[in-house]
Design a protein around this motif. Structure first.
Motif, PDB file in Angstrom:
ATOM      1  N   SER A   1       7.441  35.839  47.480  1.00  0.00           N
ATOM      2  CA  SER A   1       7.510  35.347  46.122  1.00  0.00           C
ATOM      3  C   SER A   1       8.914  34.819  45.849  1.00  0.00           C
ATOM      4  O   SER A   1       9.903  35.319  46.377  1.00  0.00           O
ATOM      5  N   ASN A   2       8.990  33.810  45.054  1.00  0.00           N
ATOM      6  CA  ASN A   2      10.275  33.206  44.755  1.00  0.00           C
ATOM      7  C   ASN A   2      10.729  33.563  43.346  1.00  0.00           C
ATOM      8  O   ASN A   2      11.657  32.983  42.816  1.00  0.00           O
ATOM      9  N   GLU A   3      10.049  34.518  42.756  1.00  0.00           N
ATOM     10  CA  GLU A   3      10.349  34.869  41.375  1.00  0.00           C
ATOM     11  C   GLU A   3      11.625  35.663  41.257  1.00  0.00           C
ATOM     12  O   GLU A   3      12.015  36.378  42.170  1.00  0.00           O
ATOM     13  N   SER A   4      12.239  35.521  40.107  1.00  0.00           N
ATOM     14  CA  SER A   4      13.438  36.312  39.838  1.00  0.00           C
ATOM     15  C   SER A   4      13.227  37.059  38.542  1.00  0.00           C
ATOM     16  O   SER A   4      12.690  36.516  37.577  1.00  0.00           O
ATOM     17  N   VAL A   5      13.666  38.304  38.536  1.00  0.00           N
ATOM     18  CA  VAL A   5      13.424  39.118  37.359  1.00  0.00           C
ATOM     19  C   VAL A   5      14.628  40.011  37.087  1.00  0.00           C
ATOM     20  O   VAL A   5      15.314  40.479  38.007  1.00  0.00           O
TER      21      VAL A   5
ATOM     22  N   ALA B   1      16.256  31.523  37.990  1.00  0.00           N
ATOM     23  CA  ALA B   1      16.796  31.568  39.349  1.00  0.00           C
ATOM     24  C   ALA B   1      17.234  32.983  39.664  1.00  0.00           C
ATOM     25  O   ALA B   1      17.288  33.837  38.770  1.00  0.00           O
ATOM     26  N   LYS B   2      17.557  33.210  40.939  1.00  0.00           N
ATOM     27  CA  LYS B   2      17.975  34.544  41.358  1.00  0.00           C
ATOM     28  C   LYS B   2      19.443  34.777  41.047  1.00  0.00           C
ATOM     29  O   LYS B   2      20.200  33.839  40.801  1.00  0.00           O
ATOM     30  N   PHE B   3      19.824  36.061  41.102  1.00  0.00           N
ATOM     31  CA  PHE B   3      21.164  36.461  40.669  1.00  0.00           C
ATOM     32  C   PHE B   3      22.125  36.637  41.837  1.00  0.00           C
ATOM     33  O   PHE B   3      21.741  37.171  42.881  1.00  0.00           O
TER      34      PHE B   3
ATOM     35  N   ALA C   1      18.197  39.534  43.827  1.00  0.00           N
ATOM     36  CA  ALA C   1      19.366  38.960  44.495  1.00  0.00           C
ATOM     37  C   ALA C   1      19.023  37.635  45.139  1.00  0.00           C
ATOM     38  O   ALA C   1      17.905  37.441  45.649  1.00  0.00           O
ATOM     39  N   SER C   2      20.004  36.724  45.126  1.00  0.00           N
ATOM     40  CA  SER C   2      19.778  35.430  45.744  1.00  0.00           C
ATOM     41  C   SER C   2      19.827  35.578  47.263  1.00  0.00           C
ATOM     42  O   SER C   2      20.308  36.572  47.790  1.00  0.00           O
ATOM     43  N   GLY C   3      19.300  34.559  47.930  1.00  0.00           N
ATOM     44  CA  GLY C   3      19.356  34.545  49.385  1.00  0.00           C
ATOM     45  C   GLY C   3      18.391  35.508  50.035  1.00  0.00           C
ATOM     46  O   GLY C   3      18.513  35.849  51.196  1.00  0.00           O
ATOM     47  N   THR C   4      17.429  35.993  49.263  1.00  0.00           N
ATOM     48  CA  THR C   4      16.468  36.926  49.852  1.00  0.00           C
ATOM     49  C   THR C   4      15.064  36.472  49.503  1.00  0.00           C
ATOM     50  O   THR C   4      14.836  35.801  48.499  1.00  0.00           O
ATOM     51  N   ILE C   5      14.149  36.858  50.350  1.00  0.00           N
ATOM     52  CA  ILE C   5      12.745  36.568  50.064  1.00  0.00           C
ATOM     53  C   ILE C   5      11.998  37.878  50.142  1.00  0.00           C
ATOM     54  O   ILE C   5      12.193  38.662  51.069  1.00  0.00           O
ATOM     55  N   ASP C   6      11.221  38.156  49.134  1.00  0.00           N
ATOM     56  CA  ASP C   6      10.471  39.399  49.109  1.00  0.00           C
ATOM     57  C   ASP C   6       9.430  39.428  50.211  1.00  0.00           C
ATOM     58  O   ASP C   6       9.094  38.391  50.790  1.00  0.00           O
ATOM     59  N   ALA C   7       8.917  40.602  50.438  1.00  0.00           N
ATOM     60  CA  ALA C   7       7.901  40.780  51.464  1.00  0.00           C
ATOM     61  C   ALA C   7       6.688  39.885  51.196  1.00  0.00           C
ATOM     62  O   ALA C   7       6.047  39.385  52.117  1.00  0.00           O
TER      63      ALA C   7
ATOM     64  N   GLY D   1      24.888  37.210  33.536  1.00  0.00           N
ATOM     65  CA  GLY D   1      24.347  37.037  34.872  1.00  0.00           C
ATOM     66  C   GLY D   1      24.860  35.740  35.472  1.00  0.00           C
ATOM     67  O   GLY D   1      24.880  34.700  34.802  1.00  0.00           O
ATOM     68  N   GLY D   2      25.302  35.807  36.738  1.00  0.00           N
ATOM     69  CA  GLY D   2      25.678  34.602  37.477  1.00  0.00           C
ATOM     70  C   GLY D   2      24.518  34.249  38.389  1.00  0.00           C
ATOM     71  O   GLY D   2      24.109  35.066  39.215  1.00  0.00           O
ATOM     72  N   LEU D   3      23.960  33.037  38.239  1.00  0.00           N
ATOM     73  CA  LEU D   3      22.739  32.690  38.965  1.00  0.00           C
ATOM     74  C   LEU D   3      23.021  31.716  40.100  1.00  0.00           C
ATOM     75  O   LEU D   3      23.991  30.956  40.064  1.00  0.00           O
ATOM     76  N   GLU D   4      22.134  31.726  41.095  1.00  0.00           N
ATOM     77  CA  GLU D   4      22.370  30.915  42.291  1.00  0.00           C
ATOM     78  C   GLU D   4      22.229  29.418  42.019  1.00  0.00           C
ATOM     79  O   GLU D   4      22.734  28.600  42.777  1.00  0.00           O
TER      80      GLU D   4
END
Lengths: 312, 424
Positions: free
Chosen positions: B37-41, B63-65, B28-34, B79-82
């Motif tokens: 990481s800036n990866e999107s999968v 990009a993130k979704f 999901a967009s607008g979030t940062i993992d613990a 998919g709609g991406l940020e």
């Protein structure tokens, strides 16, 4: 023969006659169960049983040798056991081990005792034995992911095995002293929301039911499964589905693979909801969403042919 | 079965339209993992997997979704991406791999917030972005021989009544393939007709308490009735779900309140039972409603963060998925009744020593149960047949067509008359 009009104010989901054909139990979306006494062409409402908190899906009468006992199951996740004594009905037990709707209840062949098989949308089946002093610990097994819609016992059969010639694991559980052992084969079948039919049997060593066969053939929810109560040359299971088909599964010997026969090649006009085998003669009654009941029998060639339609 | 699966991801998702559904999740967009990481999968999961914590397939994306949707024929995932990209994906034939069919990274000029496939025409998709632009896609033209057509231009829905701001929610009418609704950051929800090529109705809700017009953030159509829809307010002060019949678009048909304590972010009207509606939002809870009577049926246990998407599995509506900002995509069943086995667990817990309690409490799965306010069985449970059962003596018990009477008959089966006579 008998027509009981407006038995409930809301929809009736199941109606079952007792062993002697004298009492009829009906259950409904109105959360109640009604007991009618039927005599020839007349009938009389004798009791309305209240206790469930949701629609009551199915009821089943226990064998009369245990008394007048009825089991019911509901969307409320509970199974209630009701008993009549001296004309008074009461709840004698509640079986509440499921976390979702209980969709079917079936008493085991009376030879096994007062044993109930329950199928639930929580994906599990439970087998519970009711004893004089209360409830024994229920056996709960994971049966179908996404929910179990129906479960049905095999008739009680005794299987004779020659220990010396069958050199397999079963031999260990046999009685010693002879070369023949008598083994009770407890089995049942389940149908689920994973489109599968599964056959289970009791494993003496594991003290639980284990899967014997997973039968694939339906392409949608299996709505009902029925194991023929007639002890014939073969075991017969009928499974009906949301996919508008009925499959007859047969097995000649409990070690053989199950053979699949489509009751008829073309699809039925609507969803098939229920299958019921006659107690003798192996006539199959199918109930469809088109409000029709059709009867079927096997011909000498082993295929299935219509045996009439029941006038509503 | 309670919680069927939990994927430790902050991700949006889409269900496949199968009886045994698959689900895809996209970071999901607008979030940062613990791990920052800036990866999107994009990942594919199976409910029947032997290793439920492991995706069947995964694919990295640029990009993130913001949103994902799966076409009704199960062939394409959008998919709609940020970053403003709209990307199409598909599964390989044995459903073990995700492939990107290609992407349109210049078409939308801002973040693509939502994408929705048409329920009647599986090739038609709408997408809405952060600048209020809505585009209509035809995948038979946009995708050719398994990859996107670079010079494809999607259509615009036509003339708006007023300027449209950020689009957060789009929904196709379930019976008219040319009608859809949009909602976003304004106090209006819009109904569009692609045949008329314009916005045809403007809905707004005036709060009876404050007299203000709150933001209508989510919109969702009735599963069968083409004139009914629901909208939800994103307002934290007055969260409400408003049921409309467009034949009288000035006054709501019904208002569902007191279910959420903060703004509502997601709605799903069950496509198999019009008397079931799921909502979730910024108060971290999911509520099951009967939108016809306006009653609350079930309150599900709260999560640790906002629940931004909640959807029934379209072909297995006994289960639903929720996505939350506390790194959880959770799949659970509608029902989770307190039973005797749970009570046994509680008894065991009470018998624990103090040390055992503190040892266990940290890694125990919480099994908090939903609060059932009203038990209402979904309509797919109800037997809709005569439910014939045989009894001794060749008797057959059936339920009448109106479902309220019972008949006991003795059918005559050709060739078996004698047997039945014997039973007399």
């Amino acid at each position: 023969m008998v027509s009981i009009t407006n038995a409930h104010n809301e929809l009736i989901y199941d109606a079952v006659l007792d062993y002697y054909g004298k009492r009829l139990a009906t259950c409904s979306s109105d959360k109640t169960i009604k007991i009618f006494e039927v005599d020839g062409e007349s009938y009389k409402l004798v009791e309305t049983l209240e206790g469930h908190e949701g629609p009551v899906w199915r009821v089943d009468w226990a064998h009369p040798k245990f008394g007048t006992i009825l089991a019911s199951c509901s969307y409320d996740g509970k199974v209630i056991i009701w008993k009549e004594e001296n004309g008074r009905w009461s709840q004698i037990a509640t079986h509440a081990v499921h976390s979702a709707s209980v969709n079917s209840v079936k008493w085991a062949p009376h030879e096994y005792g007062v044993v109930l098989l329950c199928a639930s949308s929580d994906g599990k089946v439970s087998i519970v034995e009711f004893k004089e002093n209360g409830i024994s610990t229920p056996t709960v097994i994971d049966a179908h992911a996404i929910g179990v819609n129906s479960a049905s016992w095999a008739p009680a059969t005794i299987q004779e095995e020659t220990v010396l010639s069958t050199n397999n694991a079963d031999a260990t559980s046999s009685t010693t002293g002879g070369n023949k052992s008598v083994k009770e084969l407890r089995r049942f079948v389940t149908g689920g929301a994973d489109n599968l039919v599964k056959v289970w049997n009791y494993d003496e060593t594991a003290k639980t039911y284990v899967i014997e066969a997973t039968l694939q053939g339906h392409s949608d929810w299996v709505r009902d499964v029925a194991w023929s109560p007639s002890v014939l040359l073969r075991s017969y299971i009928a499974s009906v589905s949301q996919d508008k088909t009925c499959i007859i599964w047969t097995q000649a010997d409990s070690k053989d693979p199950w053979k699949k026969t489509l009751l008829q090649e073309e699809k039925f006009p609507d969803v098939l909801w229920r299958a019921s085998w006659s107690l003798s003669g192996n006539i199959l009654a199918l109930s469809g969403g088109d409000n029709k009941v059709t009867l079927w029998k096997e011909n000498l060639e082993g295929s299935w042919e219509p045996a009439g339609e029941v006038e509503q | 079965m309670v919680k069927l699966a939990e994927y430790p991801r902050t991700a949006t998702f889409a269900w496949s339209h199968d009886r045994i559904p698959q689900i895809v999740t996209g970071t999901a967009s607008g979030t940062i993992d613990a791990d920052f990481s800036n990866e999107s999968v994009l990942e594919l999961w199976s409910l029947l997997a032997t290793e439920p914590k492991k995706p069947i397939a995964s694919l990295s994306t640029d990009a993130k979704f913001n949103d994902l949707d799966w076409s009704i024929d199960n062939k394409i995932i959008a998919g709609g991406l940020e970053n403003g990209t709209l990307e199409f994906f598909k599964l390989n034939n044995n459903k073990t791999k995700i492939e990107s069919i290609g992407k349109f990274d210049q078409t939308h000029k801002s973040a693509v917030n939502t994408v929705k496939f048409n329920p009647k025409q599986s090739n038609v998709l709408i997408s809405g972005d952060n600048n209020g632009e809505i585009l209509i896609w035809d995948t038979t033209k946009a995708v050719n021989h398994g990859s996107v057509v670079k010079d494809y231009t999607p259509l615009k829905p036509g003339t708006a009544m007023t300027s449209i701001e950020e689009i957060h929610s789009l929904a196709w009418n379930q019976s008219l393939a040319h009608v859809f609704a949009s909602a976003g950051s304004s106090s209006f929800a819009s109904i569009w007709d692609l045949k008329a090529k314009k916005e045809v109705i403007h809905l707004s809700y005036t709060s009876p308490v404050t007299g203000l017009k709150p933001q209508l953030s989510v919109v969702e159509w009735h599963p069968t009735n083409s004139t009914k829809l629901v909208t939800a307010t994103g307002s934290d002060t007055e969260p409400a779900i408003i049921v409309w019949d467009l034949r009288n678009a000035n006054t709501p048909l019904n208002t569902l309140v007191n279910g959420h304590s903060k703004g509502i972010l997601s709605l799903d009207w069950c496509n198999q039972d019009e008397d079931l509606l799921l909502s979730s939002g910024r108060d971290n809870t999911v509520v099951l409603w009967n939108p016809t009577t306006g009653e609350q049926l079930t309150q599900y246990p709260p999560h640790g963060n906002w629940l931004f998407k909640t959807k029934f599995a379209p072909q297995a509506p006994d289960i639903f998925a929720t996505a939350s900002f506390d790194s959880k995509v959770e799949i659970q069943t509608l029902q989770n009744i307190v039973n005797e086995l749970d009570q046994e667990q509680n008894v065991t817990k009470q018998q624990e020593s103090e040390t055992e309690f503190w040892n266990n409490v940290s890694h125990e799965e919480s099994n908090e149960k939903p609060i059932v306010k009203k038990l209402q069985a979904p309509n797919w449970y109800e037997n809709k047949s005569p439910a014939a059962t045989w009894a001794f003596g060749g008797k057959l018990v059936t339920i009448s067509e109106d479902g309220k009477s019972v008949n006991i008959t003795k059918p005559i089966v050709p060739g078996l008359e004698q047997n039945i006579a014997l039973n007399e």
